[in-house]
Design an enzyme around this catalytic site. Structure first.
Site, PDB file in Angstrom:
ATOM      1  N   ASP A   1       0.843  -1.198   0.000  1.00 47.93           N
ATOM      2  CA  ASP A   1       0.000   0.000   0.000  1.00 47.93           C
ATOM      3  C   ASP A   1       0.880   1.251   0.000  1.00 47.93           C
ATOM      4  O   ASP A   1       1.608   1.498   0.960  1.00 47.93           O
ATOM      5  CB  ASP A   1      -0.906  -0.017   1.248  1.00 47.93           C
ATOM      6  CG  ASP A   1      -2.084   0.934   1.096  1.00 47.93           C
ATOM      7  OD1 ASP A   1      -2.135   1.667   0.085  1.00 47.93           O
ATOM      8  OD2 ASP A   1      -2.952   0.935   1.990  1.00 47.93           O
ATOM      9  N   ASP A   2       0.835   1.998  -1.079  1.00 50.03           N
ATOM     10  CA  ASP A   2       1.563   3.269  -1.207  1.00 50.03           C
ATOM     11  C   ASP A   2       3.082   3.106  -1.294  1.00 50.03           C
ATOM     12  O   ASP A   2       3.825   4.032  -0.949  1.00 50.03           O
ATOM     13  CB  ASP A   2       1.233   4.234  -0.051  1.00 50.03           C
ATOM     14  CG  ASP A   2      -0.226   4.667  -0.002  1.00 50.03           C
ATOM     15  OD1 ASP A   2      -1.021   4.165  -0.826  1.00 50.03           O
ATOM     16  OD2 ASP A   2      -0.573   5.497   0.856  1.00 50.03           O
TER      17      ASP A   2
ATOM     18  N   CYS B   1      -6.241   3.960  -3.458  1.00 49.78           N
ATOM     19  CA  CYS B   1      -6.437   2.553  -3.068  1.00 49.78           C
ATOM     20  C   CYS B   1      -7.627   1.841  -3.698  1.00 49.78           C
ATOM     21  O   CYS B   1      -7.464   0.835  -4.387  1.00 49.78           O
ATOM     22  CB  CYS B   1      -6.568   2.467  -1.550  1.00 49.78           C
ATOM     23  SG  CYS B   1      -5.106   3.041  -0.676  1.00 49.78           S
TER      24      CYS B   1
ATOM     25  N   ARG C   1      -7.414  -1.254  -6.410  1.00 54.62           N
ATOM     26  CA  ARG C   1      -7.645  -2.642  -5.991  1.00 54.62           C
ATOM     27  C   ARG C   1      -8.773  -3.286  -6.810  1.00 54.62           C
ATOM     28  O   ARG C   1      -8.728  -4.472  -7.135  1.00 54.62           O
ATOM     29  CB  ARG C   1      -7.975  -2.686  -4.494  1.00 54.62           C
ATOM     30  CG  ARG C   1      -6.737  -2.502  -3.657  1.00 54.62           C
ATOM     31  CD  ARG C   1      -6.979  -1.881  -2.295  1.00 54.62           C
ATOM     32  NE  ARG C   1      -5.746  -1.249  -1.852  1.00 54.62           N
ATOM     33  CZ  ARG C   1      -4.773  -1.874  -1.179  1.00 54.62           C
ATOM     34  NH1 ARG C   1      -4.926  -3.126  -0.817  1.00 54.62           N
ATOM     35  NH2 ARG C   1      -3.664  -1.250  -0.861  1.00 54.62           N
TER      36      ARG C   1
ATOM     37  N   LYS D   1      -5.281  -5.930   3.562  1.00 52.88           N
ATOM     38  CA  LYS D   1      -6.201  -4.828   3.276  1.00 52.88           C
ATOM     39  C   LYS D   1      -7.076  -5.171   2.070  1.00 52.88           C
ATOM     40  O   LYS D   1      -6.575  -5.541   1.017  1.00 52.88           O
ATOM     41  CB  LYS D   1      -5.386  -3.567   2.974  1.00 52.88           C
ATOM     42  CG  LYS D   1      -6.232  -2.382   2.536  1.00 52.88           C
ATOM     43  CD  LYS D   1      -5.385  -1.136   2.428  1.00 52.88           C
ATOM     44  CE  LYS D   1      -6.156   0.015   1.806  1.00 52.88           C
ATOM     45  NZ  LYS D   1      -5.363   1.256   1.770  1.00 52.88           N
TER      46      LYS D   1
ATOM     47  N   HIS E   1     -10.422  -3.177   1.138  1.00 50.05           N
ATOM     48  CA  HIS E   1     -10.803  -1.827   0.666  1.00 50.05           C
ATOM     49  C   HIS E   1     -11.690  -1.834  -0.572  1.00 50.05           C
ATOM     50  O   HIS E   1     -11.651  -0.916  -1.397  1.00 50.05           O
ATOM     51  CB  HIS E   1      -9.563  -0.942   0.442  1.00 50.05           C
ATOM     52  CG  HIS E   1      -9.835   0.488   0.792  1.00 50.05           C
ATOM     53  ND1 HIS E   1      -8.887   1.502   0.714  1.00 50.05           N
ATOM     54  CD2 HIS E   1     -10.982   1.079   1.236  1.00 50.05           C
ATOM     55  CE1 HIS E   1      -9.429   2.635   1.085  1.00 50.05           C
ATOM     56  NE2 HIS E   1     -10.694   2.412   1.409  1.00 50.05           N
TER      57      HIS E   1
ATOM     58  N   SER F   1      -8.208   1.205   4.925  1.00 48.39           N
ATOM     59  CA  SER F   1      -6.889   1.798   5.176  1.00 48.39           C
ATOM     60  C   SER F   1      -6.596   1.888   6.664  1.00 48.39           C
ATOM     61  O   SER F   1      -7.502   2.058   7.492  1.00 48.39           O
ATOM     62  CB  SER F   1      -6.807   3.198   4.559  1.00 48.39           C
ATOM     63  OG  SER F   1      -6.948   3.108   3.170  1.00 48.39           O
TER      64      SER F   1
ATOM     65  N   HIS G   1       1.601   2.331   3.950  1.00 47.27           N
ATOM     66  CA  HIS G   1       0.654   3.456   4.023  1.00 47.27           C
ATOM     67  C   HIS G   1       0.841   4.136   5.383  1.00 47.27           C
ATOM     68  O   HIS G   1       0.988   3.460   6.401  1.00 47.27           O
ATOM     69  CB  HIS G   1      -0.759   2.869   3.892  1.00 47.27           C
ATOM     70  CG  HIS G   1      -1.881   3.849   3.758  1.00 47.27           C
ATOM     71  ND1 HIS G   1      -2.286   4.658   4.797  1.00 47.27           N
ATOM     72  CD2 HIS G   1      -2.708   4.129   2.721  1.00 47.27           C
ATOM     73  CE1 HIS G   1      -3.309   5.391   4.397  1.00 47.27           C
ATOM     74  NE2 HIS G   1      -3.592   5.092   3.136  1.00 47.27           N
TER      75      HIS G   1
ATOM     76  N   ASP H   1      -0.263  -0.760  -4.822  1.00 43.86           N
ATOM     77  CA  ASP H   1      -1.541  -0.240  -5.333  1.00 43.86           C
ATOM     78  C   ASP H   1      -1.459   1.150  -5.949  1.00 43.86           C
ATOM     79  O   ASP H   1      -2.268   1.522  -6.783  1.00 43.86           O
ATOM     80  CB  ASP H   1      -2.610  -0.243  -4.222  1.00 43.86           C
ATOM     81  CG  ASP H   1      -2.325   0.773  -3.127  1.00 43.86           C
ATOM     82  OD1 ASP H   1      -1.142   1.141  -2.918  1.00 43.86           O
ATOM     83  OD2 ASP H   1      -3.288   1.226  -2.467  1.00 43.86           O
ATOM     84  N   ASN H   2      -0.501   1.946  -5.482  1.00 42.03           N
ATOM     85  CA  ASN H   2      -0.327   3.304  -6.028  1.00 42.03           C
ATOM     86  C   ASN H   2       0.995   3.847  -5.512  1.00 42.03           C
ATOM     87  O   ASN H   2       1.658   3.246  -4.679  1.00 42.03           O
ATOM     88  CB  ASN H   2      -1.494   4.234  -5.662  1.00 42.03           C
ATOM     89  CG  ASN H   2      -1.796   4.277  -4.183  1.00 42.03           C
ATOM     90  OD1 ASN H   2      -2.800   3.751  -3.723  1.00 42.03           O
ATOM     91  ND2 ASN H   2      -0.911   4.879  -3.403  1.00 42.03           N
TER      92      ASN H   2
ATOM     93  N   LYS I   1       1.190   9.374  -5.239  1.00 42.54           N
ATOM     94  CA  LYS I   1      -0.189   8.951  -4.974  1.00 42.54           C
ATOM     95  C   LYS I   1      -1.188  10.090  -5.202  1.00 42.54           C
ATOM     96  O   LYS I   1      -0.941  11.219  -4.792  1.00 42.54           O
ATOM     97  CB  LYS I   1      -0.270   8.493  -3.514  1.00 42.54           C
ATOM     98  CG  LYS I   1      -1.669   8.202  -2.997  1.00 42.54           C
ATOM     99  CD  LYS I   1      -1.622   7.687  -1.571  1.00 42.54           C
ATOM    100  CE  LYS I   1      -3.007   7.490  -1.002  1.00 42.54           C
ATOM    101  NZ  LYS I   1      -2.988   6.798   0.284  1.00 42.54           N
TER     102      LYS I   1
HETATM  103 MG    MG Z   1      -2.674   2.933  -1.472  1.00 37.64          MG
END
Ligand code: MG
Length: 468
Positions: free
Chosen positions: A43-44, A83, A87, A140, A142, A165, A237, A289-290, A310
């Site tokens: 995540d991130d 996110c 996803r 996660k 989401h 998150s 994240h 994811d980003n 992001k």
């Molecule tokens: Mg993310």
């Protein structure tokens, strides 16, 4: 396919994977036992945050090894720069606009959201069920926190994780300086097992380790079966957490500690596969994811030489450090062709011999000819959506920005006509606008843009609604 081989692999120097030595290594879905799949999704995590992707101080020996033994993809994209839509794209092989999993009202799902991934969507897990895969989601999700949207309602046999998150459900106003040394109690996020909450607030200091432990347990329990495990870490994240063992481990500080704990978990998973003699029958994919959450300064990651992060549609927001690993099957090397998380659904289905959904528009491509045969990627186009609109479009080496806007600022959108044009192979940092040199390229990209919009049927907005 354009490739750049590792220096120690001199045999890959020319036309790389096309050499005859590899021509006998083509993969078919029917060979041997059906393979297992593990998709590790961060995540991130920024494009520049791994050793193998050039970070000077974060040490990631396990991911570096994974990249050396497998394929490192340097032009691999996600379906959105935040996110939830990202996803949804991975899970369905479709642009989030089609499932309604993007919105111009709210950018992601929140704990008070009433929507989620519609039941009409086919996830990777659901698709692999056609071939009787055991499916597990760890981490996660989401894509909706209500029972009808949870992983167990979308083809996964089991779920263990925080459903959104790790910065949500804030209990009180947390001062900016407290984010530098956060406590789990500040964020009342639930930890769920299937559809039940088993811990609240989730102890986030041990969450990365526990997700890895859970994954290893699943591998052991299913070693005689075929399995698909989706391990979606909640980190790095912000707010950042790591276990005691990793405190102060990295010269990069807290963010580096967090990434190094994730890397350690990757190593434990790979060693488990080796010990159980499953490594040669398991494809492991690693990506995020980003891009990095730049508004958090040192607490956020780095997109390396890419511009932006992001929330935005410059490269740093949507190009991710991606590795495919399957010893003995995947041809090792660096792939500079285009790929995307949306390609995972058709790729995994094809490898597993499961039917690829053909009753709907899919935006993914089967990448197995690149992975196993060294062929060119079937993907030539990447759409850069922000909410429900296309802000930019990449075709081949060129990317045109029709609209730009800062990731999280209150600035107005800037519309560009002609669009800003960057040659990403020459200028990965998107510094030099070459629009005046390539009018034909702009005409062609505009044509692709219009063609895309012509056939597009947006799904009903799932992100805007709130619970009463
Ligand atoms: Mg993310």
């Amino acid at each position: 396919m354009k490739t750049r081989a590792c220096s120690r692999r001199s045999f890959l120097k020319t036309s790389a994977f096309a050499v005859s030595a590899f021509s006998t290594m083509t993969c078919t879905a029917s060979s041997a036992k059906d393979p297992n799949f593990i998709v590790i999704f961060c995540d991130d995590l920024g494009y520049g945050d791994l050793g193998t992707f050039g970070h000077p101080t974060i040490r990631t020996p396990n991911l570096d090894r994974m990249a050396g033994q497998g394929q490192k993809w340097t032009n691999f994209y996600v379906g959105a720069s935040v996110c939830t839509p990202s996803r949804a794209a991975l899970m369905t092989g479709r642009l989030p606009i089609r499932s309604g999993m993007c919105s111009d009202k709210r950018r992601v799902l929140f704990p008070d959201s009433s929507g989620g991934l519609p039941q009409s969507e086919i996830t990777i897990a659901k698709a692999l069920k056609a071939k009787n895969y055991t499916t597990a989601c760890v981490g996660k999700w989401h894509l909706g926190q209500l029972p009808q949207y949870l992983p167990t309602a979308h083809g996964f046999d089991s779920y263990f994780g925080i459903p959104y998150s790790n910065d949500m459900d804030k209990v009180a106003r947390v001062e900016q300086k407290e984010w530098e040394n956060p406590k789990s109690e500040y964020f009342n996020v639930p930890l769920m097992r299937d559809t039940e909450i088993v811990e609240r607030p989730a102890d986030q200091t041990t969450i990365t380790k526990r997700y890895t432990d859970e994954t290893i347990k699943l591998i052991r329990a299913n070693k005689e079966k075929k399995f698909f495990i989706y391990l979606a870490h909640n980190l790095p994240h912000v707010p950042l957490f790591r276990s005691k063992e990793f405190e102060g481990k990295s010269n990069r500080g807290l963010y580096g500690d967090v990434v190094q704990e994730i890397d350690d978990g990757v190593g434990r998973i790979l060693r488990t596969l080796e010990k159980l003699r499953l490594a040669k029958n398991t494809m492991v994919v690693f990506t995020s994811d980003n891009g990095p959450w730049l508004i958090f300064n040192e607490l956020g990651g780095s997109a390396g030489l890419l511009r932006g992060g992001k929330g935005g549609t410059y490269e740093g927001g949507m190009r991710e450090p991606t590795i495919f690993h399957w010893p003995g099957r995947i041809k090792p090397g660096v792939v500079t062709d285009l790929g995307a998380t949306m390609d995972l659904l058709p790729t995994l289905c094809t490898i597993a011999g499961a039917p690829v959904p053909d009753d709907r528009a899919l935006d993914g491509y089967d990448l197995s000819p690149v992975l196993f045969e060294g062929k060119s990627s079937p993907r030539d186009i990447v759409f850069f959506y922000r909410g429900t609109r296309v802000f930019a479009l990449r075709k081949g080496p060129f990317k045109a920005h029709f609209i730009t806007k800062s990731e999280y600022g209150s600035d107005n959108e800037v519309h560009h006509d002609p669009p800003l044009l960057y040659h990403l192979e020459h200028d990965p940092s998107e510094k030099y606008n070459v629009a005046d040199k390539y009018p034909d390229v702009i005409a062609d990209i505009k044509n692709e843009f219009n063609k895309h919009l012509d056939g597009l049927v947006p799904g009903e907005d799932q992100l805007a609604g709130r619970l009463e």
